[in-house]
Design a protein around this motif. Structure first.
Motif, PDB file in Angstrom:
ATOM      1  N   LEU A 164       5.664  14.776  -0.351  1.00  0.00           N
ATOM      2  CA  LEU A 164       4.863  14.156   0.698  1.00  0.00           C
ATOM      3  C   LEU A 164       5.689  14.109   1.976  1.00  0.00           C
ATOM      4  N   HIS A 165       5.183  14.746   3.018  1.00  0.00           N
ATOM      5  CA  HIS A 165       5.947  14.826   4.262  1.00  0.00           C
ATOM      6  C   HIS A 165       5.728  13.623   5.183  1.00  0.00           C
ATOM      7  N   ALA A 166       4.483  13.120   5.230  1.00  0.00           N
ATOM      8  CA  ALA A 166       4.194  12.078   6.215  1.00  0.00           C
ATOM      9  C   ALA A 166       2.961  11.283   5.821  1.00  0.00           C
ATOM     10  N   VAL A 167       2.807  10.134   6.465  1.00  0.00           N
ATOM     11  CA  VAL A 167       1.613   9.306   6.330  1.00  0.00           C
ATOM     12  C   VAL A 167       1.199   8.878   7.731  1.00  0.00           C
ATOM     13  N   ILE A 168      -0.099   8.870   7.977  1.00  0.00           N
ATOM     14  CA  ILE A 168      -0.620   8.426   9.275  1.00  0.00           C
ATOM     15  C   ILE A 168      -1.624   7.314   9.035  1.00  0.00           C
ATOM     16  N   LEU A 169      -1.515   6.246   9.846  1.00  0.00           N
ATOM     17  CA  LEU A 169      -2.290   5.034   9.628  1.00  0.00           C
ATOM     18  C   LEU A 169      -2.890   4.530  10.929  1.00  0.00           C
ATOM     19  N   PRO A 170      -4.001   3.780  10.852  1.00  0.00           N
ATOM     20  CA  PRO A 170      -4.532   3.142  12.057  1.00  0.00           C
ATOM     21  C   PRO A 170      -3.565   2.073  12.565  1.00  0.00           C
ATOM     22  N   CYS A 171      -3.583   1.852  13.867  1.00  0.00           N
ATOM     23  CA  CYS A 171      -2.748   0.799  14.451  1.00  0.00           C
ATOM     24  C   CYS A 171      -3.587  -0.072  15.375  1.00  0.00           C
ATOM     25  N   LEU A 220       0.837  -1.200   0.000  1.00  0.00           N
ATOM     26  CA  LEU A 220       0.000   0.000   0.000  1.00  0.00           C
ATOM     27  C   LEU A 220       0.873   1.251   0.000  1.00  0.00           C
ATOM     28  N   GLY A 221       1.941   1.213   0.801  1.00  0.00           N
ATOM     29  CA  GLY A 221       2.822   2.368   0.911  1.00  0.00           C
ATOM     30  C   GLY A 221       3.517   2.701  -0.391  1.00  0.00           C
ATOM     31  N   LEU A 222       3.927   1.688  -1.146  1.00  0.00           N
ATOM     32  CA  LEU A 222       4.581   1.934  -2.431  1.00  0.00           C
ATOM     33  C   LEU A 222       3.627   2.633  -3.394  1.00  0.00           C
ATOM     34  N   GLU A 223       2.396   2.162  -3.452  1.00  0.00           N
ATOM     35  CA  GLU A 223       1.388   2.788  -4.312  1.00  0.00           C
ATOM     36  C   GLU A 223       1.155   4.234  -3.913  1.00  0.00           C
ATOM     37  N   LEU A 224       0.967   4.446  -2.637  1.00  0.00           N
ATOM     38  CA  LEU A 224       0.676   5.777  -2.113  1.00  0.00           C
ATOM     39  C   LEU A 224       1.790   6.753  -2.486  1.00  0.00           C
ATOM     40  N   LEU A 231       0.744  -0.548   9.962  1.00  0.00           N
ATOM     41  CA  LEU A 231       1.663   0.518  10.339  1.00  0.00           C
ATOM     42  C   LEU A 231       3.112   0.111  10.094  1.00  0.00           C
ATOM     43  N   SER A 232       3.481  -1.083  10.532  1.00  0.00           N
ATOM     44  CA  SER A 232       4.873  -1.525  10.359  1.00  0.00           C
ATOM     45  C   SER A 232       5.200  -1.810   8.902  1.00  0.00           C
ATOM     46  N   GLY A 233       4.215  -2.316   8.141  1.00  0.00           N
ATOM     47  CA  GLY A 233       4.445  -2.601   6.732  1.00  0.00           C
ATOM     48  C   GLY A 233       4.675  -1.348   5.928  1.00  0.00           C
ATOM     49  N   VAL A 234       3.822  -0.326   6.129  1.00  0.00           N
ATOM     50  CA  VAL A 234       3.988   0.923   5.400  1.00  0.00           C
ATOM     51  C   VAL A 234       5.255   1.638   5.859  1.00  0.00           C
ATOM     52  N   ALA A 235       5.573   1.550   7.146  1.00  0.00           N
ATOM     53  CA  ALA A 235       6.822   2.138   7.627  1.00  0.00           C
ATOM     54  C   ALA A 235       8.024   1.499   6.923  1.00  0.00           C
ATOM     55  N   THR A 236       7.959   0.194   6.714  1.00  0.00           N
ATOM     56  CA  THR A 236       9.039  -0.503   6.012  1.00  0.00           C
ATOM     57  C   THR A 236       9.134  -0.036   4.568  1.00  0.00           C
ATOM     58  N   SER A 237       7.984   0.226   3.933  1.00  0.00           N
ATOM     59  CA  SER A 237       7.985   0.706   2.549  1.00  0.00           C
ATOM     60  C   SER A 237       8.550   2.115   2.433  1.00  0.00           C
ATOM     61  N   CYS A 238       8.567   2.861   3.537  1.00  0.00           N
ATOM     62  CA  CYS A 238       9.027   4.251   3.515  1.00  0.00           C
ATOM     63  C   CYS A 238      10.500   4.402   3.900  1.00  0.00           C
ATOM     64  N   ILE A 239      11.162   3.306   4.206  1.00  0.00           N
ATOM     65  CA  ILE A 239      12.577   3.377   4.596  1.00  0.00           C
ATOM     66  C   ILE A 239      13.386   4.048   3.482  1.00  0.00           C
ATOM     67  N   GLY A 240      14.140   5.062   3.861  1.00  0.00           N
ATOM     68  CA  GLY A 240      15.007   5.737   2.899  1.00  0.00           C
ATOM     69  C   GLY A 240      14.332   6.788   2.040  1.00  0.00           C
ATOM     70  N   LYS A 290       7.896  10.642   6.870  1.00  0.00           N
ATOM     71  CA  LYS A 290       7.666  10.232   8.252  1.00  0.00           C
ATOM     72  C   LYS A 290       6.383   9.416   8.356  1.00  0.00           C
ATOM     73  N   VAL A 291       6.362   8.470   9.280  1.00  0.00           N
ATOM     74  CA  VAL A 291       5.214   7.580   9.459  1.00  0.00           C
ATOM     75  C   VAL A 291       4.714   7.692  10.889  1.00  0.00           C
ATOM     76  N   PHE A 292       3.387   7.841  11.019  1.00  0.00           N
ATOM     77  CA  PHE A 292       2.758   7.959  12.332  1.00  0.00           C
ATOM     78  C   PHE A 292       1.615   6.957  12.460  1.00  0.00           C
TER      79      PHE A 292
END
Length: 379
Positions: free
Chosen positions: A219-226, A198-202, A232-241, A245-247
């Protein structure tokens, strides 16, 4: 699921591989914007709104927020869980077929999982498409529409109590009796990496929109339900590098904000008993998602809101965006609108500019009969 020893590392590259694996089985969901919601978020809250909160008497934050709404409510089965479900079963199929002995009768032995609804539907759908028998343990308090949907996909349903421990006990009994393979709802790398697609698409969709207006920035950040933490951890992994920011966002009712509290205490909380209206977030964070979420270089923070604030955000989504989402999906927007700690952080990070924030609508499986009660304004 696939043996942990054979799982790929929790990296952005592994998310990219998962995307290639599931691409034929899931939808690319739209990314929407809404100037009216930007306007609502970009004015300070009133003194009346802050009365009775921990921010009463303090100057309200005044961030400028531009939202991007990732509509996983339009995903297959009506939720992001389809991604992790297909990645998990396809990985299981791949590993099983390598072993002639293990591959005997594996489809009949099938898979088993536990879920309050969306993961149940995801596993049931993936199993149906791959010709595998599926058994689903669901809490008795699950929404009737989610129960009906899982059953419609051909799964065999077993009911349990609503705590994680009660669900796991029922799953263990089924595994012992049938030899079915357990598909964790969130606590497994295959699930986490599938959700991360999902994070890659976004990221690609937001870049495409922002590139049309160069002065809009990035895009500065993404916020997701937890809930269990897989998304949350999957999209955070997609955002590495990526510099994004992920919240995380949680309901606070009856201690459902276990992730936020665990981060504050420096230790994962493994038990939650809450009947928050955000029924998809009533479970505690799993150990594997926690290993990502507790890393501040990957998840910058987790915030909580009340059930009343979730209802207000849900009403705004229905009125302004005209899309149907379930209460769990409205939690991130509620944080952006009503949590002053988050709003103050956004104001500081933007330094007077506009903060481009992606909000993930995790699902749309809401009981239509209940919508009126959920969004009705008190007189």
């Amino acid at each position: 699921m696939a043996d942990l020893s054979t799982c790929p590392p929790l990296s952005r590259e592994s998310v990219i591989e998962a995307r290639a694996r599931i691409v034929a089985h899931v939808h690319v969901t739209p990314l929407l914007t809404a100037q009216s919601i930007d306007s609502i978020a970009s004015v300070p809250q009133s003194e009346e709104a802050l009365k009775g909160t921990q921010w009463e008497g303090l100057p309200p934050a005044n961030p400028r927020i531009h939202f991007f709404f990732k509509c996983e409510n339009l995903q297959r089965i009506g939720a992001f869980k389809a991604r992790g479900g297909f990645n998990s079963l396809l990985r299981y199929q791949q590993e099983t077929l390598k072993d002639a002995e293990a591959s005997k009768d594996w489809k009949e032995r099938g898979v088993v999982t536990h879920s309050s609804g969306n993961h149940a539907q995801a596993v049931a759908l993936a199993a149906r498409d791959l010709g595998i028998k599926a058994r689903i343990v669901m809490p008795l308090v699950s929404m009737p529409n989610k129960i009906a949907a899982a059953e419609a996909y051909g799964a065999e349903l077993v009911f349990s109590g609503y705590t994680l421990q009660e669900r796991e006990a029922a799953v263990s009994d089924i595994v012992e009796k049938t030899g079915a393979r357990f598909v964790p709802p969130f606590n497994h790398p295959d699930v986490l990496l599938g959700q991360g697609t999902l994070g890659l698409e976004l990221q690609e969709q937001a870049r495409s929109i922002l590139d049309q207006t160069p002065e809009a920035g990035r895009l500065h950040a993404v916020i997701l339900p937890c809930g269990g933490g897989g998304l949350l951890s999957g999209v955070a992994t997609s955002c590495i590098g990526t510099g994004i920011k992920v919240f995380g966002a949680e309901p606070s009712y009856q201690g459902a904000d276990d992730c936020r509290r665990g981060l504050a205490a420096g230790k994962r909380i493994d038990r939650v008993r809450s009947l928050t209206i955000a029924d998809g977030l009533r479970t505690s964070v799993g150990e594997i998602p926690w290993s990502v979420i507790s890393d501040r270089t990957k998840v910058a923070g987790v915030y909580a809101v009340t059930d009343e604030q979730i209802k207000k955000a849900l009403r705004i989504v229905l009125e302004r965006l005209k899309v149907v989402v379930e209460p769990s999906s409205a939690v991130p927007l509620a944080v952006a609108l009503f949590n002053e700690d988050f709003r103050t952080m956004v104001e500081r990070e933007a330094s007077g500019g506009v903060f481009n924030l992606a909000v993930v609508f995790s699902g749309g499986n809401i009981n239509l009969d209940a919508i009126g009660d959920l969004v009705r304004e008190e007189s």
